[in-house]
Write an enzyme that holds these catalytic residues in place. Sequence first.
Site, PDB file in Angstrom:
ATOM      1  N   HIS A  98    -133.794 -30.980  90.137  1.00 31.84           N
ATOM      2  CA  HIS A  98    -133.629 -31.887  89.017  1.00 31.84           C
ATOM      3  C   HIS A  98    -133.760 -31.302  87.467  1.00 31.84           C
ATOM      4  O   HIS A  98    -134.597 -30.514  87.397  1.00 31.84           O
ATOM      5  CB  HIS A  98    -134.688 -33.033  89.408  1.00 31.84           C
ATOM      6  CG  HIS A  98    -134.488 -34.055  88.565  1.00 31.84           C
ATOM      7  ND1 HIS A  98    -134.753 -34.207  87.175  1.00 31.84           N
ATOM      8  CD2 HIS A  98    -134.020 -35.639  88.980  1.00 31.84           C
ATOM      9  CE1 HIS A  98    -134.648 -35.528  86.857  1.00 31.84           C
ATOM     10  NE2 HIS A  98    -134.361 -36.318  87.729  1.00 31.84           N
ATOM     11  N   ASP A 106    -142.272 -29.658  92.125  1.00 35.89           N
ATOM     12  CA  ASP A 106    -141.873 -31.112  91.720  1.00 35.89           C
ATOM     13  C   ASP A 106    -141.960 -31.974  93.141  1.00 35.89           C
ATOM     14  O   ASP A 106    -141.043 -31.811  93.834  1.00 35.89           O
ATOM     15  CB  ASP A 106    -140.348 -31.059  91.263  1.00 35.89           C
ATOM     16  CG  ASP A 106    -139.927 -32.299  90.907  1.00 35.89           C
ATOM     17  OD1 ASP A 106    -140.396 -33.331  91.093  1.00 35.89           O
ATOM     18  OD2 ASP A 106    -138.732 -32.307  90.364  1.00 35.89           O
ATOM     19  N   GLN A 158    -139.918 -36.570  94.282  1.00 37.60           N
ATOM     20  CA  GLN A 158    -139.400 -37.614  95.636  1.00 37.60           C
ATOM     21  C   GLN A 158    -139.978 -37.793  96.745  1.00 37.60           C
ATOM     22  O   GLN A 158    -139.930 -38.468  97.757  1.00 37.60           O
ATOM     23  CB  GLN A 158    -138.101 -36.725  96.016  1.00 37.60           C
ATOM     24  CG  GLN A 158    -137.000 -37.182  94.984  1.00 37.60           C
ATOM     25  CD  GLN A 158    -136.737 -38.581  94.747  1.00 37.60           C
ATOM     26  OE1 GLN A 158    -136.871 -39.319  95.896  1.00 37.60           O
ATOM     27  NE2 GLN A 158    -136.328 -39.035  93.468  1.00 37.60           N
ATOM     28  N   LYS A 195    -142.052 -44.006  91.459  1.00 39.38           N
ATOM     29  CA  LYS A 195    -141.402 -43.504  92.816  1.00 39.38           C
ATOM     30  C   LYS A 195    -142.346 -43.718  93.777  1.00 39.38           C
ATOM     31  O   LYS A 195    -142.131 -43.476  95.008  1.00 39.38           O
ATOM     32  CB  LYS A 195    -140.985 -42.095  92.729  1.00 39.38           C
ATOM     33  CG  LYS A 195    -139.765 -41.905  91.578  1.00 39.38           C
ATOM     34  CD  LYS A 195    -139.154 -40.555  91.516  1.00 39.38           C
ATOM     35  CE  LYS A 195    -138.363 -40.337  90.315  1.00 39.38           C
ATOM     36  NZ  LYS A 195    -137.101 -40.891  90.318  1.00 39.38           N
ATOM     37  N   CYS A 219    -129.054 -36.452  87.724  1.00 43.57           N
ATOM     38  CA  CYS A 219    -129.891 -35.348  86.979  1.00 43.57           C
ATOM     39  C   CYS A 219    -129.704 -33.965  87.682  1.00 43.57           C
ATOM     40  O   CYS A 219    -130.886 -33.210  87.542  1.00 43.57           O
ATOM     41  CB  CYS A 219    -131.363 -35.859  86.789  1.00 43.57           C
ATOM     42  SG  CYS A 219    -131.117 -37.450  85.729  1.00 43.57           S
TER      43      CYS A 219
HETATM   44  N1  PMP Z   1    -137.751 -34.491  89.796  1.00 44.70           N
HETATM   45  C1  PMP Z   1    -137.064 -35.081  90.752  1.00 44.70           C
HETATM   46  C2  PMP Z   1    -136.748 -34.548  92.058  1.00 44.70           C
HETATM   47  C3  PMP Z   1    -136.732 -36.523  90.351  1.00 44.70           C
HETATM   48  O1  PMP Z   1    -136.029 -37.204  91.656  1.00 44.70           O
HETATM   49  C4  PMP Z   1    -136.730 -37.220  89.284  1.00 44.70           C
HETATM   50  C5  PMP Z   1    -136.523 -38.661  89.001  1.00 44.70           C
HETATM   51  N2  PMP Z   1    -135.289 -38.816  89.481  1.00 44.70           N
HETATM   52  C6  PMP Z   1    -137.929 -36.332  88.311  1.00 44.70           C
HETATM   53  C7  PMP Z   1    -137.992 -34.937  88.689  1.00 44.70           C
HETATM   54  C8  PMP Z   1    -137.931 -37.122  86.991  1.00 44.70           C
HETATM   55  O2  PMP Z   1    -138.974 -37.980  87.249  1.00 44.70           O
HETATM   56  P1  PMP Z   1    -139.133 -39.097  85.989  1.00 44.70           P
HETATM   57  O3  PMP Z   1    -138.075 -39.491  85.370  1.00 44.70           O
HETATM   58  O4  PMP Z   1    -140.317 -40.024  86.473  1.00 44.70           O
HETATM   59  O5  PMP Z   1    -139.993 -38.063  84.763  1.00 44.70           O
END
Ligand code: PMP
Length: 412
Positions: A124, A202, A205, A228, A366
Amino acid sequence: MLDDKAVRAIREDFPILDQQLHGKPLVYLDNAATTQVPRCVVEEIARHYATDNANVHRSVHTLSSRSTKGLENARETVRRYIGAASTREIVFTSGTTASINLLASMWAARLRPGDVVAVSALEHHSSLVPWQQACARTGASFEVVPLDAKGDVDLAALEKLLARGNVSLLSIAHASNVLGTVSPIKEICNLCHRYGTVVSVDAAQSTRHETIDVCELDCDFVSFSGHKMCGPTGIGVLYGKAELLESLGPVMFGGEMVDKVRFGESTFEDIPIRFEPGTPNYVGAIALARAIDYLEDVGRESISVYEHFLVGEVEKGLKEIEGVRILGAPVMRAGCVSFSAEGLHPFDIASFVDKKGVAIRSGNQCAQPLLNEVYDDGSICRISPAFYNTQGEIEECLAIVDEVIGFLRRIG
Ligand code: PMP
């Protein structure tokens, strides 16, 4: 596994699910973006503001003590949930993005030209850009670990890179928000540690449907977001092994994180407060702890097994729709399935699907490098179920996707 009756009971806890969109019952299948919040979490937020609210760590009065106790109990709940050794290892942030940015800014202080920071090709933007920028600032090299043909991180390529001996840190998703790939984090951490490389995971998910035991996996840093995992927005966590956190200097300064402040110089608090300047989102942390209690009440194993089942159903159903291309076929897929349909724009598919009451994601998720440079598929649709979705909802969503694709092809 959760049965129909259990899922129906769970759905009662989520008032938002009981509504119509465009005259149809809402089917919410965008849980990889944000999960819905159970009533008990909403009530916990209201309760705290109604009865206990005051700033934390600052005053001796009773309300402040209650708020502080709530925040520190929440830290303990998070510690327990991820199996950390100590609450000193739990830093509250505003979310995964903030956690990784905080870590990358702190880690940059030790990066030099000749060092390497590696990320996997499925990251991401939040797990990629902060490291890319840290490298640009420090002269360190930024390297990308490729995927194999199925969408799993290529561990042989990773080892080859690690063997250079100068990889300072690897940033890697536990579960991909696009392919759903669940990476073998324990194996990756072992491999990296053999070469002296630190691992930042990270876990945005994965905290809901995979069990994360940071000691068992031997992760160095782990980042995740409350929203999440049935918690509120604006709260997240950076976990770090105590000895690593202790070795890092703060990059954000202000109230609370200091020990002594003089006009000439300042000294700083111990971990984790050193990294939490200003007023923390204590209500968010307290609500996140309530969400964790809720997930544990439902049962982590039950959630995991049922969500894996639903994702399998999505994958199976999409395969039967003509002209649909599913992204990746990883060894283990969890959380979501992404797809495109030849000649059709994902935005159109998701918009028409929405008109039938079904919420799915479209766009670059993203993960532009993954979509543009690995899959040559700049934009996709994604279906991501959670434990409060029924099998019937998945069937309905798939039938609607099929119908919408047919319709869009006809109107050409
Ligand atoms: N890493 C991953 C794998 C994600 O799916 C997301 C959110 N889509 C993020 C990071 C970023 O999370 P946040 O927007 O809650 O900071």
